[in-house]
Design a protein around this motif. Structure first.
Motif: not given
Length: 810
Positions: A54-60, A108-110, A406-409, A458-461
């Motif tokens: 339930h998170e928006k992109l970029g949360k560590p 969603a994909r992240w 997966a690149n999380h950041e 890896f591109a971002p995310y």
């Protein structure tokens, strides 16, 4: 402890078991996405489930784990671990609710990627709303359905998830590490499992100790993920069922070579017996921070057995509770006990410790794992930072493995992937599986240093999935050249010309649909004597006799009153059902009230309509625009100040102006210094980097940016070319389509924002390049956008009014 164990057994055996048996009878599968008392509450689930993402992109990742890792329901690892231990093929997560209307397909994909890494392979989206009329849109938003501008591109996400769900359900994850769930220790420290083990007691010391144990438990899980050390969580009740053979702890499909025991104050007797047997047969057992010292069962030997196994007869629990390290005879950062049993003191090194300065318990644990349990897959990067990379390794059969990374950041990473020769052989065949297209292509690699290696960008995310095939015939597995950077489009070497176009500039700009002025800020006044119509309230908005105007937002009337409690003094009623009974205080319905909305107009648009949801105004009402009662047609606007007045008869608490009204047309919107909206001309130029489009603070739909660029000879002569944008904001995360001279290069719903096209589409001289952006519904429905720098939702009407901290520094 006995209390929670009783609840657990009653809930599991008297409810979940019976539901599962009923499902068996009717050939259905039971998914128990419900709160639990311990992991094994879901023992009878055909598909273990949870509620996460339930998170928006970029949360560590560390912040996500702080929210989820201690929750039986919200940590995806709980369900996927239990599925493996029960021999189930699927693990489900209900995801995406309550993120809000700023959610994008990139979000969603992240989230899908990090849930897949953690073992989830079945996704239940919340939700696809049939209707978002009125207040419905505020129930755990967003909707993934056709209300969203990005719905027309949703197939791309669906195909992606279909492929990743399939491949992550094949074979079995290669997970050698189990982390024991400290359930009973959290219970005895008054942790309530129904509320993420929140404190349910009264003793401050118990609360402090509970939070310390939870924090260290979370830290261990987070560190393992950040260091690409996949693990399963293990409930002591499941551990009791384990079979032990050849130094392996076997539970269902789980095969564990190492067991990590986080700080615990107690252990169930049968669980300790399995731990002792595992250690006796050569299994790796690592205790971190605190050994059991509480006796919770009369016949248990867990306390004495742990002290003997880890050579800790004189271990003082106070060292752990007070953040101290014991005096250690060995200069190592851990103590070795019997066979392959190790004790790792937690916390940072202190003056009384022989542990090297700056080395904490987590670092020691990771070093110990590297020594005792060599990796099959190792990642390294050019910048030396790999903590943002998440990895799952699956064995499909005896000859093939899958590696998902997966690149999380939000940083681009060039990553070396090294495979150990002992696991994969000397010259395995590398294949790149494109989860977006389904293509499978060879990936260049080289052998040496005890294994083989490849390099990926890896591109971002972004995430990548690789298949490794062990080839018996070495001539068929010769490396394809030197390690190469994988093309973000086709999984092969990048050879096509790459065109870069500047994004951070003004483009020709237009809206594909009419613009909106969201009217969600109102003023309300009670009309207790119902004199408004007689006194012309629908005409005069500036000086109403006796009127007290209160600023309100669109929501039910009773909620507006709660924001202004002084209103209720005018509308209270007192009644008694019979003689001698106390009076009851109620609202004296019906209540007549007025709402007014004021906006300005610099120009009168050629066409404009007033629109709203069917249930935006709940109850009996009459609506006036500039004093003229609105009949549903085009409103009569005037240059200067315009007023909408709404007379309502409130008969129920849920009546009122509960959702915004909108003006719709081809006009622009700006705001005065007092934040009053003004209808004006629509800008003809715009910048795609702006999260709130110029002149369109409430527009959700397709934004069209155009510019003319010259052909590049190399691209025109080439069969294909690639195109990307320089200066594109790192916070651009909407669906974007590129059209060159009428030819679509396709839609990118997420990173990397790179397109591929045919060289034949270029024309001599100027070429028309069109960028079509589909944003999310936050601007329209909530008047909000997501600010990634602060990681907060903000009002779109105030976009640009606050100084960006980065710009201030520059």
């Amino acid at each position: 402890m006995i209390f929670y164990q009783c609840i657990h057994m009653m809930l599991r055996d008297n409810f979940h078991k019976k539901v599962a048996e009923w499902c068996d009878e009717f050939r259905m599968e039971y998914i128990a996405e419900v709160p639990g008392v311990r992991m094994t509450t879901q023992l009878y689930s055909h598909i273990p489930g949870g509620d996460s993402a339930h998170e928006k992109l970029g949360k560590p990742l560390s912040a996500i784990m702080e929210s989820y890792a201690h929750s039986l329901r919200h940590n995806p690892k709980m369900g996927s671990s239990l599925a493996r231990q029960l021999g189930r093929k699927r693990a489900l997560i209900e995801c995406f609710h309550s993120i809000g209307w700023t959610m994008t397909l990139q979000d969603a994909r992240w989230m899908i990627d990090w849930m897949a890494v953690m073992g989830t392979n079945m996704f239940n989206f919340h939700a696809f709303f049939y209707s978002i009329d009125g207040l419905r849109k505020h129930d755990a938003a967003p909707s993934q359905f056709d209300q969203n501008p990005y719905w027309k591109h949703f197939r791309q996400l669906g195909d992606y998830i279909g492929r990743i769900s399939y491949i992550m359900s094949e074979g079995s994850a290669k997970i050698d590490i189990a982390v024991l769930d400290p359930t009973t220790s959290l219970w005895t420290k008054m942790g309530n499992p129904f509320h993420q083990f929140g404190f349910a007691g009264t003793d401050p010391q118990d609360k402090q100790r509970l939070e310390r144990m939870k924090s260290d438990w979370i830290s261990i899980q987070t560190a393992l993920l950040n260091n690409q050390r996949d693990y399963d969580t293990l409930d002591p009740e499941m551990l009791m069922q384990a079979e032990i053979a050849d130094g392996s702890l076997n539970i269902g499909a789980g095969r564990y070579k190492a067991l990590i025991i986080p700080p615990v104050s107690n252990l169930e007797a049968a669980a300790w017996e399995r731990i002792q047997s595992f250690a006796d047969q050569g299994g790796i057992v690592i205790s971190v921070g605190l050994l059991p010292y509480e006796q919770i069962e009369a016949h248990s030997v867990a306390v004495e057995g742990a002290a003997a196994l880890f050579h800790a007869q004189a271990e003082d629990p106070a060292h752990y509770w007070h953040g101290l390290l014991p005096d250690e005879a060995s200069p190592a950062a851990w103590r070795k006990g019997e066979k392959e049993a190790y004790f790792v003191p937690h916390g940072p090194a202190s003056s009384n410790s022989s542990r090297p300065a700056g080395v904490d318990g987590i670092t020691s644990l990771l070093h110990l794992l590297d020594q005792t349990l060599p990796r099959a897959v190792e990642l390294s990067s050019e910048d030396g930072q790999t903590g943002c990379l998440l990895l799952q390794h699956r064995q499909l059969d005896g000859q093939s493995d899958i590696i998902f990374i997966a690149n999380h950041e939000g940083l681009e990473k060039k990553v070396y992937i090294r495979l150990s020769e002992s696991h994969f052989g000397s010259r395995p065949k590398w294949l790149y599986r494109n989860l977006e297209t389904g293509e499978i292509r060879p990936l260049s690699s080289e052998s040496g240093d005890g294994g083989s290696m490849a390099l990926l960008t890896f591109a971002p995310y972004q995430s990548h999935l690789i298949e490794i095939v062990r080839v018996q015939d070495e001539t068929a597995a010769k490396p394809v050249g030197h390690p190469g950077i994988i093309s973000q489009l086709d999984g092969g070497q990048q050879t096509a010309p790459h065109i870069q176009v500047e994004a951070d500039t003004d483009w020709e700009f237009e809206l594909a649909q009419p613009n909106l002025l969201r009217l969600g800020q109102l003023q309300m006044s009670l009309d207790m004597k119902d004199e408004g119509l007689e006194q012309g309230w629908q005409l005069n908005h500036s000086s109403l006799p006796g009127a007290e105007w209160l600023d309100v937002e669109t929501k039910p009337w009773i909620n507006q009153c709660a924001d202004h409690k002084e209103v209720l003094r005018h509308a209270l009623g007192f009644n008694s059902r019979s003689f001698g009974t106390p009076y009851q205080v109620t609202v004296a319905y019906p209540v007549v009230c007025w709402y007014r909305i004021i906006f300005d107009a610099d120009r009168i648009p050629e066409w404009c309509e007033l629109t709203m949801d069917r249930e935006a105004i709940a109850g009996e009402y009459r609506l006036f625009v500039n004093g003229i009662e609105w009949d549903g047609g085009q409103p009569e606007l005037i240059n200067g100040t315009n007023t909408i007045m709404i007379r309502m008869v409130i008969r129920h608490a849920h009546d009122g102006v509960v959702d915004p009204l909108y003006l719709r047309g081809m006009f622009g919107v700006r705001f005065t210094a007092e934040q009053r909206p003004v209808i004006t001309d629509l800008p003809l130029a715009g910048n795609p980097n702006r999260p709130v489009p110029d002149g369109s603070p409430y527009y959700s739909g397709t934004l069209v940016f155009r510019r003319r660029i010259a052909v590049q000879d190399e691209a025109a002569r080439s069969e294909t070319f690639e195109l990307s944008f320089t200066g594109l904001s790192e916070h651009f995360h909407d669906c974007a389509e590129v059209i060159l001279n009428g030819h679509s290069l396709g839609v990118r719903p997420w990173t990397p924002y790179v397109w591929k096209g045919s060289g034949q589409w270029w024309k001599p001289g100027e070429n028309l390049l069109e960028l079509r952006v589909d944003n999310a519904l936050g601007l329209r429905l909530d008047g909000s956008y997501f600010d990634y720098d602060s990681h907060q939702v903000k009002e779109s009407a105030r976009f640009g009014s606050e100084v960006n901290p980065k710009e201030a520094q520059q």
